[in-house]
Write an enzyme that holds these catalytic residues in place. Structure first.
Site, short mmCIF file in Angstrom:
data_model
loop_
_atom_site.label_atom_id
_atom_site.label_comp_id
_atom_site.label_asym_id
_atom_site.label_seq_id
_atom_site.Cartn_x
_atom_site.Cartn_y
_atom_site.Cartn_z
CD GLN A 126 -3.05 -0.89 2.24
OE1 GLN A 126 -3.79 0.09 2.27
NE2 GLN A 126 -3.10 -1.83 3.16
CD GLU A 127 2.03 1.18 4.09
OE1 GLU A 127 1.37 1.02 5.13
OE2 GLU A 127 2.45 0.25 3.38
#
Length: 318
Positions: free
Chosen positions: A258-259
């Site tokens: 995600q990040e």
């Protein structure tokens, strides 16, 4: 007769002079008021601080309301802040709605119903007799329970709202299981593109940019350090205009990227363009905290306590 006409003319002239004086005085007063109002506007513009958009994803758990209450009571002390809260539900819940209204600062309450099937990694095995026939479908056990997967849709829903409504400012992801020092919000407000800062109490104790001589030289993280950007979700802030200039930027559907995946979609940007906050990353202003959930309590006997306050409390406390 001639004297009488003269007096009337004199009265008319006096009236004209008085009217003219009143008009001049009124226009001057209006002009002064206009100057004052414009000056106030100029002062407002001079003191204008970009809004901070705080994105919080949530879903129904026994600790949801305590966590949101704690976070909300921190956010209410920050000026020019806008809370974007996205809940995994079909429609707004009464409990969260009441909590947001009590906070008395700007917010938008979005809902997003998550479909687990989108994220299932289905392994397909074919029969030796006929490779065109699907013989078995296997869904990895527990995959649908991964908390990281649940957050993807909610965060992307918030990003969609930003693209449609925000014109300037800064945003960052503030999960309900984080604890924030209010100083952080003023720190990130001036972010030009991307800013980063340490996060405490992560799985490795700390997630942080590594800084030497006020220059970013790498990242410290105990979880998947091989990533290009091994950072925590709440360890970076993004300028809204910079985000809007990247129309394809969104949270990837890989639960463990995600990040890193989101920051990659914001490229190109240089490492030297990442702004190092929290006193050049020497202070911790955000911690990853968890509200400990006890064993599931005994269910309230709603038949026994029918038409009592426990009927309503049962929907909130469990």
């Amino acid at each position: 007769m001639r004297m009488q006409r003269y007096k009337k003319s004199e009265l008319f002239m006096i009236f004209l002079m008085i009217s003219t004086s009143v008009y001049i005085l009124w226009t001057e007063t209006s002009f002064k008021q206009s100057i004052v109002e414009n000056f106030k506007k100029l002062r407002y513009i001079g003191n204008y601080s970009p809004p901070v958009y705080v994105i919080t994803q949530t879903h129904r758990t026994p600790t949801q309301l305590p966590d949101l209450t704690r976070l909300g009571n921190t956010l209410k002390h920050v000026s020019n802040l806008f809370w974007i809260i996205v809940e995994e539900t079909n429609k707004p819940t009464e409990a969260v709605t009441e909590l947001l209204e009590r906070m008395k600062f700007p917010y938008v309450y979005l809902t997003c119903k998550f479909s687990f099937l989108i994220y299932f990694k289905i392994q397909v095995f074919y029969s030796n007799d006929n490779v065109n026939n699907m013989n078995q479908l296997q869904v990895p056990a527990g995959n649908y329970q991964d908390e990281n997967i649940r957050k993807i849709s909610n965060r992307n829903r918030a990003l969609e709202w930003l693209r449609s409504n925000a014109v300037d400012g800064v945003f960052f992801f503030a999960d309900e299981n984080r604890t924030f020092d209010p100083r952080l919000f003023e720190d990130i407000r001036s972010t030009k593109k991307i800013s980063m800062f340490p996060v405490g109490l992560t799985s490795n104790g700390l997630s942080s940019p590594v800084v030497r001589d006020n220059k970013l030289i790498g990242f410290y993280s105990g979880w998947r350090p091989e990533r290009k950007y091994p950072v925590d979700t709440s360890s970076f802030a993004i300028n809204v205009n910079f985000f809007l200039s990247r129309p394809d930027a969104s949270i990837p559907r890989n639960a463990h990227e995600q990040e890193d995946g989101f920051l990659k979609k914001l490229e190109p940007f240089g490492m030297d363009e990442i702004e190092l906050l929290a006193s050049s990353c020497t202070k911790i202003l955000v911690w990853k905290t968890e509200t400990v959930q006890c064993d599931k309590p005994k269910a309230i006997d709603l038949e026994k306590y029918k038409n009592t306050n426990l009927e309503k409390l049962a929907n909130v406390a469990t």
